[in-house]
Design an enzyme around this catalytic site. Structure first.
Site, short mmCIF file in Angstrom:
data_model
loop_
_atom_site.label_atom_id
_atom_site.label_comp_id
_atom_site.label_asym_id
_atom_site.label_seq_id
_atom_site.Cartn_x
_atom_site.Cartn_y
_atom_site.Cartn_z
N GLU A 177 0.84 -1.20 0.00
CA GLU A 177 0.00 0.00 0.00
C GLU A 177 0.88 1.25 0.00
OE1 GLU A 177 -2.63 1.45 -0.47
OE2 GLU A 177 -4.40 0.55 0.42
N ASP A 178 0.37 2.30 -0.60
CA ASP A 178 1.12 3.56 -0.55
C ASP A 178 0.90 4.27 0.79
OD1 ASP A 178 -1.53 3.90 -1.34
OD2 ASP A 178 -1.15 5.74 -2.43
N ASP A 231 -4.32 5.49 6.07
CA ASP A 231 -4.83 6.70 6.71
C ASP A 231 -5.79 6.27 7.81
OD1 ASP A 231 -5.91 9.14 7.36
OD2 ASP A 231 -6.25 9.81 5.31
N LYS A 233 -0.31 7.47 8.52
CA LYS A 233 -0.69 8.64 9.31
C LYS A 233 -1.06 8.14 10.69
CE LYS A 233 -2.37 11.77 5.76
NZ LYS A 233 -3.54 12.57 5.30
N PHE A 277 -2.29 16.66 3.82
CA PHE A 277 -2.65 16.10 2.52
C PHE A 277 -1.39 15.94 1.69
CE2 PHE A 277 -4.29 15.31 -1.55
CZ PHE A 277 -5.59 14.85 -1.39
N VAL A 278 -0.98 14.69 1.50
CA VAL A 278 0.28 14.45 0.80
C VAL A 278 0.06 13.97 -0.63
CG1 VAL A 278 1.81 14.12 2.79
CG2 VAL A 278 0.45 12.20 1.98
N ARG A 288 0.86 12.28 -9.23
CA ARG A 288 1.37 10.93 -8.90
C ARG A 288 2.81 10.74 -9.37
NH1 ARG A 288 -3.12 7.74 -7.26
NH2 ARG A 288 -5.06 8.18 -8.34
C1 PRP Z 1 -5.78 5.71 -0.92
C2 PRP Z 1 -4.63 4.78 -0.57
C3 PRP Z 1 -5.28 3.73 0.27
C4 PRP Z 1 -6.41 4.47 0.95
C5 PRP Z 1 -5.99 4.80 2.34
O1 PRP Z 1 -6.42 5.24 -2.06
O2 PRP Z 1 -4.02 4.25 -1.71
O3 PRP Z 1 -5.76 2.66 -0.51
O4 PRP Z 1 -6.64 5.67 0.21
O5 PRP Z 1 -7.04 5.43 3.04
P1 PRP Z 1 -7.71 4.79 4.33
O6 PRP Z 1 -6.65 4.18 5.16
O7 PRP Z 1 -8.32 6.01 5.02
O8 PRP Z 1 -8.76 3.81 3.90
P2 PRP Z 1 -7.43 6.12 -2.93
O9 PRP Z 1 -8.84 5.70 -2.61
O10 PRP Z 1 -7.11 7.57 -2.78
O11 PRP Z 1 -7.13 5.63 -4.42
P3 PRP Z 1 -5.78 5.74 -5.30
O12 PRP Z 1 -4.78 4.81 -4.68
O13 PRP Z 1 -6.17 5.32 -6.66
O14 PRP Z 1 -5.32 7.18 -5.24
#
Ligand code: PRP
Length: 193
Positions: free
Chosen positions: A105-106, A109, A137, A158-159, A171
Site C-alpha cells: 500500500e502507498d 490513513d 498517518k 494532505f500528501v 502521482r
Molecule cells: C488511498 C490509498 C489507500 C487508501 C488509504 O487510495 O491508496 O488505498 O486511500 O485510506 P484509508 O486508510 O483512510 O482507507 P485512494 O482511494 O485515494 O485511491 P488511489 O490509490 O487510486 O489514489
C-alpha cells in the site's frame, strides 16, 4: 536526482520526504523482505493506483524472486475520506490459496480500505499475509489494522507525489510533498465550484 527534486512542482507547498530518502528507506525495506521471505516466492499485491511507484521500486530492491498482481478498490462516499465501504474495481488475476501474500500500500490513513481488503484476502486462505505500507498517518489511525512494515510515519497533512494524487494529478512527482492549499482553491475555481 531528477529535475523535479531541484525544481519544486507547482502545487507543492513543502517537500516532506525527498527522492533520496524514499529510495534509501525502500532499499532497507527490500533487504528486510528478502530476509523474511528467504526460500519462498511471495506474491506481491499492489493496491492501485497509489501503490504503483512504491511497488515498482520495492520489488526491484528485492533479490528474492517475487510474483506480482494488482487490485483496484474504490471507497463509496465522500472522496476525501474513506468510508470503509469498499468496492472491488479490479480483482486479482489468480487464486492465492496457499500463497505467501504481501500487500503493498502507498498509504494507510483511517485503515478502513486496508481492513476491508485484508478481510477479502484472508477468506481466500493464503498461507500467510503481510502488509507493507510506504506511509502511515499515525494520528489518524481509526482502526487497528495489520501493518507489518512502514516506510515513514507522517503527520496528518494532505500528501501528494510518488503515486499519491490530488484529483488524480501529482502521482509522478518522485518525492512526497504537502499539497499547497492554493492549488486546491485554483482547481475549484477552474471547475467553477
Ligand atoms: C488511498 C490509498 C489507500 C487508501 C488509504 O487510495 O491508496 O488505498 O486511500 O485510506 P484509508 O486508510 O483512510 O482507507 P485512494 O482511494 O485515494 O485511491 P488511489 O490509490 O487510486 O489514489
Amino acid at each position: 536526482m531528477s529535475w523535479q527534486t531541484e525544481r519544486r512542482a507547482a502545487g507543492v507547498s513543502k517537500i516532506l520526504i525527498t527522492e533520496q530518502e524514499l529510495q534509501r528507506r525502500i532499499y532497507e525495506l527490500g533487504k528486510e523482505l528478502d530476509a523474511h521471505y528467504a526460500g519462498r516466492v511471495p506474491l506481491m499485491i499492489g493496491v492501485l493506483n497509489g501503490a504503483v511507484a512504491f511497488m515498482t521500486d520495492l520489488m526491484m530492491a528485492m533479490t528474492t524472486p517475487v510474483e506480482i498482481d494488482f487490485m483496484a478498490v474504490s471507497s463509496y462516499g465522500p472522496a476525501t475520506r474513506s468510508s470503509g465501504v469498499v468496492r472491488i474495481l479490479k480483482d486479482l488475476n489468480q487464486e492465492i490459496e496457499g500463497r505467501d501474500v504481501l500487500v503493498v500500500e502507498d498509504i494507510v490513513d483511517s485503515g478502513l480500505t486496508l481492513q476491508y481488503l485484508l478481510d477479502v484476502l484472508r477468506r481466500r486462505n493464503p498461507a500467510s499475509i503481510e502488509v507493507v505500507a510506504l506511509l502511515r498517518k499515525e494520528s489518524r489511525a481509526a482502526v487497528d489494522v495489520q501493518v507489518d512494515r512502514v516506510g515513514f510515519s507522517i503527520p496528518d497533512e494532505f500528501v501528494i507525489g510518488y503515486g499519491l494524487d490530488y484529483a488524480d494529478r501529482y502521482r509522478n512527482l518522485p518525492y512526497i510533498a504537502v499539497l499547497d492549499p492554493a492549488a486546491i482553491q485554483s482547481e475549484a475555481e477552474t471547475a467553477g465550484v
